[in-house]
Every structure is written in C-alpha cells, then in structure tokens.
Motif scaffolding. Structure first.
Motif, PDB file in Angstrom:
ATOM      1  N   GLY A 112      -0.619   4.060 -11.119  1.00 30.09           N
ATOM      2  CA  GLY A 112      -1.580   4.645 -12.042  1.00 30.09           C
ATOM      3  C   GLY A 112      -2.876   4.986 -11.343  1.00 30.09           C
ATOM      4  O   GLY A 112      -3.610   5.875 -11.765  1.00 30.09           O
TER       5      GLY A 112
ATOM      6  N   ARG B 251       9.951   7.291 -13.538  1.00 31.11           N
ATOM      7  CA  ARG B 251       8.530   7.177 -13.883  1.00 31.11           C
ATOM      8  C   ARG B 251       7.834   8.523 -13.985  1.00 31.11           C
ATOM      9  O   ARG B 251       6.679   8.591 -14.394  1.00 31.11           O
ATOM     10  CB  ARG B 251       7.808   6.316 -12.836  1.00 31.11           C
TER      11      ARG B 251
ATOM     12  N   ARG C 222       6.042   9.655 -17.281  1.00 31.18           N
ATOM     13  CA  ARG C 222       4.725   9.056 -17.556  1.00 31.18           C
ATOM     14  C   ARG C 222       3.611   9.889 -16.942  1.00 31.18           C
ATOM     15  O   ARG C 222       2.578  10.126 -17.591  1.00 31.18           O
ATOM     16  CB  ARG C 222       4.697   7.627 -17.001  1.00 31.18           C
ATOM     17  N   PHE C 223       3.820  10.385 -15.736  1.00 29.74           N
ATOM     18  CA  PHE C 223       2.752  11.111 -15.055  1.00 29.74           C
ATOM     19  C   PHE C 223       2.724  12.587 -15.441  1.00 29.74           C
ATOM     20  O   PHE C 223       1.676  13.219 -15.383  1.00 29.74           O
ATOM     21  CB  PHE C 223       2.877  10.884 -13.548  1.00 29.74           C
TER      22      PHE C 223
ATOM     23  N   ARG D 126       3.150  13.387 -18.553  1.00 28.19           N
ATOM     24  CA  ARG D 126       2.319  13.257 -19.763  1.00 28.19           C
ATOM     25  C   ARG D 126       0.856  13.115 -19.394  1.00 28.19           C
ATOM     26  O   ARG D 126      -0.027  13.653 -20.095  1.00 28.19           O
ATOM     27  CB  ARG D 126       2.786  12.068 -20.603  1.00 28.19           C
ATOM     28  N   ARG D 127       0.579  12.415 -18.312  1.00 30.83           N
ATOM     29  CA  ARG D 127      -0.802  12.267 -17.836  1.00 30.83           C
ATOM     30  C   ARG D 127      -1.413  13.635 -17.550  1.00 30.83           C
ATOM     31  O   ARG D 127      -2.565  13.909 -17.893  1.00 30.83           O
ATOM     32  CB  ARG D 127      -0.811  11.395 -16.580  1.00 30.83           C
TER      33      ARG D 127
ATOM     34  N   GLU E 209      10.539  18.097 -17.930  1.00 28.40           N
ATOM     35  CA  GLU E 209       9.123  17.821 -18.176  1.00 28.40           C
ATOM     36  C   GLU E 209       8.209  18.954 -17.718  1.00 28.40           C
ATOM     37  O   GLU E 209       6.993  18.843 -17.822  1.00 28.40           O
ATOM     38  CB  GLU E 209       8.705  16.530 -17.454  1.00 28.40           C
TER      39      GLU E 209
END
Length: 463
Positions: A62, A236, A239-240, A242-243, A271
C-alpha cells in the motif's frame, strides 16, 4: 557510515528489505550501492538490481512508508527534509527503523553479490517544500480534438530528460496534453508546474511496474502513489486498480506484449479502462497487441458488454526517443483533466504517428443519422450504412476498414499529398463495428505495413 553486503541467489524473493536505524537529529540519509555483473552464457539473464526506500512508517503493501524508487537507474541517492534525488520524496527524517528495498530484477546463475554504503549525516531538519502541482485546466478550444502523449519518463525514473525538456518536445510535437508516468514513484508530480501552461495540460500519474507487466495510472490526483509489489498470482491487482480509479485516474495496461523481462501483461483486462495498443515506433509486438485488442472488441460484441478503448503513446525516455510518436487524439469537451479522461474512457479517440496525420471517421445511416469514433449508430440490422474516412498527412498510405469479421475493405495508397477520403457501404448485420487503419507501404507482400494511424471503433446496430 555503514556498509552492508550480501548475496542473492536465483529464485530470491522479488523484494528484500534491509533495515536501517535512523537516530534523532539526522539531517540527511545517503545510500550508494554496487553489485557484481558476471559473464553469463548467451540467452541467460545477468544481474540487475533495483533499489528504493521506505521510512519508519513501514513497508506494508500500500506504500504508507514509501519514500522513493530509482529502480536500476542510479547508483546512489539521498533524502533530506528539503530536497531529495529525483525519484525520491523530500520530507522529515523521523527517527526509527527505515528500510532500503532491493529488487533483484534478474539474477545470474552464479548469484548476485551486492554492497551498500549508508551514510547518515547529523544536521538541522530544514522545512519540507510544499508541493505545487500543475493546474488541471489549460486554455482549450471548447469541444475539439486534442493531441496527447500519456506515457513519458523523465529523470525522476529511468529517463534522461527534465520535465522542462519533455514539455518543450511536447509543444514541438503539437501536443495539447501529456501524462507523467514514472516507474513506481510520484516524485515528479511536484516538478511539473513550471513546465505546464495555457498551451499544455500536464496530467499526473505513474507507471506501475510489476513483475508481471506494467500499467499506467493515468491522470490520477496529484501525489497518488500506487504500489507495485505483487504478481498476478497474488490476486492483489484489483485492489490497486480500484486505487487508481478512486484517485480519478484510468487503468491502462502498457505495452502488453513487450518482450523485456517482466513487461508482458499477465493480469488480464477485466480491470482495465483502456489499453495501450501502440507503444513507441511501431514494432511486431504492437501488431500482436493490435490483434489482441481486436479480439477483445469481438468478445465485447458477442457478450454484449463494455468494450476497451485503445491508446497510443511514445514511452519516450531519452534521445533519440520521439515524444508524440505515436500520439492519442481525443475528442474532449475542453482541455481539462476531467474532459480529457472522459474522452479517453469513452474511446472518442484515434492514434496517429505524428501531428501531421489527421482523421475524420464517421458512420452515416440512410436518413442521415450519424455516429463518430467511440459511438454507436443504433439502427436496424438491415439499414444501409456509409462508413467514411477522411485523411490528411498520410502520403502513400493504404486504408483498411476492420470489423468483427476482419478486414472487409481496403483501398490502394493515398496520393503523395497524403489527403483523401474513402467510403464503404455496409449494414449492421454485416459489421457489428468498424474501425479504420492507415498503413505504410511494405515490400513484404501480404504482410501489412506499419501503422500510420488507427481509430477506435464505431459500433453499428442496436444492442
């Protein structure tokens, strides 16, 4: 001064964290490093070792403690409160356990022996600079076609040009906007304000450089950091992605079929908001990406789902890389960050090799209804539709109209003036979409020539 030595064996973890204790009163942290480069047999990767820095806030995924990354571009770096090496973030040197991160990009069969020298200098902690970012608006022309290059590297990662030099080259290439996309760092974000202007919109982002492919975080909020320390098998990436979107940006896989180690895209396109189909001078891997993208278009038609727009960018790093080769030309409501990203997201764009090439591509139904690039002409399947491409700046180039069935129309070369118009009559039953390609001449018979330009599709028929 502290010296650390070690050896990394083939199969070592992607990232190795070396703790460094930073005592109170430290004014500067400086790191230099070397590693061995043994001779290896042909076809065997040698040693290549990347480097970066995390502060006392930790190394958790993160990036809360992220302070910089230079990859393999530099042999040393420093961080102070008031300044830092390009690629690194200035700021307080708070006491505690920091970590130098090593990234063994490739390791020779003999292993990789490294040596780090860490120098901590006492001193006053000066004030940290307040970042000033480029404006999110430039002087546009209202709703119009704007030219941009969304994949560029400065000396803040592995490029050799300053932001000012890149901006000058962008202006010379006729660009209206650019996007900063350094490898795994946001350090350049605060250094673009002076390079921007009423005539050049500067978007900010990052090239998130993982071990399973690279993705552009395009047009994110200033200072947005996106972590890169994962592989496709880690599950993963979502998640990034979406970031990136939460920060207002676009998720754009870069050069998906590039042949460099770790460059080929392995995360899939579920994505993605768009895909970089053409990267730099046109090469065979771009041709493969073009075919992959076209297959995705066919699948979107078959499954009646959203489609993935295409972009083209230079990925320019240093001389003789040409900024704006290629460039994405987008129909946007104005020259603002929001409007440009909206146009790219909607696929209202085409890709051209230079400012000299301009296209107008439309589909018009009997009765006068019309749609342009990235749009849908929603008419019954048996409606006659005239597809028209108007071209300037493409001497001796041939035109191809590509549909979900493949190339259904091609024309001979344009005149030496580079200007011309080509029309083709079809129906939605025959072509679910149509996109246009401009190809250079080739001496290889049936092998298509390099692209001079291509469009995103116009979709035909009702969903």
């Amino acid at each position: 001064m502290t010296t650390l030595r070690g050896t990394l064996a083939p199969g070592s973890p992607d990232y190795v964290y070396l703790p460094v204790e930073v005592p109170p009163g430290t004014g500067e942290l400086k790191v230099s490093y070397t590693y061995d480069r043994p001779t290896v047999p042909p076809g065997t990767p040698g040693n290549a070792l990347d480097i970066g820095l995390f502060d006392r806030r930790g190394v958790e995924l993160g990036g809360r403690g992220f302070r910089g990354w230079s990859g393999g571009a530099r042999a040393e770096f420093f961080v102070r409160a008031d300044d830092a090496t390009p690629g690194y973030l200035p700021g307080p040197l708070d006491p505690g356990t920091w970590h130098i991160v090593l990234g063994p990009y490739t390791v020779a069969p003999q292993g990789l022996a490294y040596e780090l020298t860490i120098t901590l200098t006492e001193g006053e902690s000066g004030p940290s600079p307040r970042p000033v970012y480029p404006p999110s608006r430039a002087a546009g022309r209202g709703r119009d076609w704007y030219r941009g290059d969304c994949h560029l590297h400065s000396w803040h990662s592995d490029g050799r040009r300053t932001p000012a030099e890149i901006a000058a080259l962008a202006r010379a290439a006729g660009l209206d906007f650019i996007n900063s996309s350094e490898h795994n760092t946001t350090s350049s974000h605060a250094h673009w304000a002076d390079a921007a202007g009423d005539d050049l919109l500067v978007l900010l982002g990052e090239e998130v450089t993982t071990r399973n492919g690279h993705v552009l975080a395009l047009g994110t909020e200033p200072g947005t950091f996106v972590d890169w320390r994962y592989r496709a098998r880690d599950d993963r990436f979502g998640r990034f992605a979406r970031r990136i979107r939460e920060a207002g940006g676009l998720v754009v896989p870069a050069h998906p079929h590039a042949t460099c180690v770790g460059c080929a895209w392995k995360f899939g396109f579920g994505e993605a908001d768009a895909v970089e189909v053409w990267n730099g001078p046109y090469t065979p891997d771009d041709e493969v990406t073009l075919a992959t993208w076209d297959a995705l278009l066919v699948a979107s038609v078959k499954d009646n789902r959203a489609w993935l727009p295409a972009l083209g960018n230079s990925d320019a790093h240093r001389d003789p890389d040409v900024v704006g080769l290629p460039q994405t030309v987008v129909l946007a409501d104005d020259l603002t960050r929001e409007a440009v990203l909206d146009g790219l997201r909607a696929g209202r764009s085409y890709v051209a090799e230079s400012r000299n090439v301009s296209l107008a591509f439309t589909a018009t139904a009997a009765g006068g209804r019309q749609a342009g690039i990235g749009e849908r002409l929603a008419v019954p399947d048996d409606t006659p539709v005239t597809v028209r491409l108007e071209v300037s700046g493409a001497p001796r180039c041939s035109v191809r109209f590509v549909t979900d069935q493949g190339v259904l129309f091609s024309s001979g070369p344009l005149p030496v003036s580079g200007e011309g118009a080509v029309e083709w009559l079809t129906t939605p039953a025959y072509a679910a979409y149509v996109r246009a390609e401009l190809r250079h001449e080739t001496a290889l018979g049936p092998v298509p020539g390099a692209l001079a330009a291509f469009t995103n599709p116009v979709f035909l028929g009702r969903r």
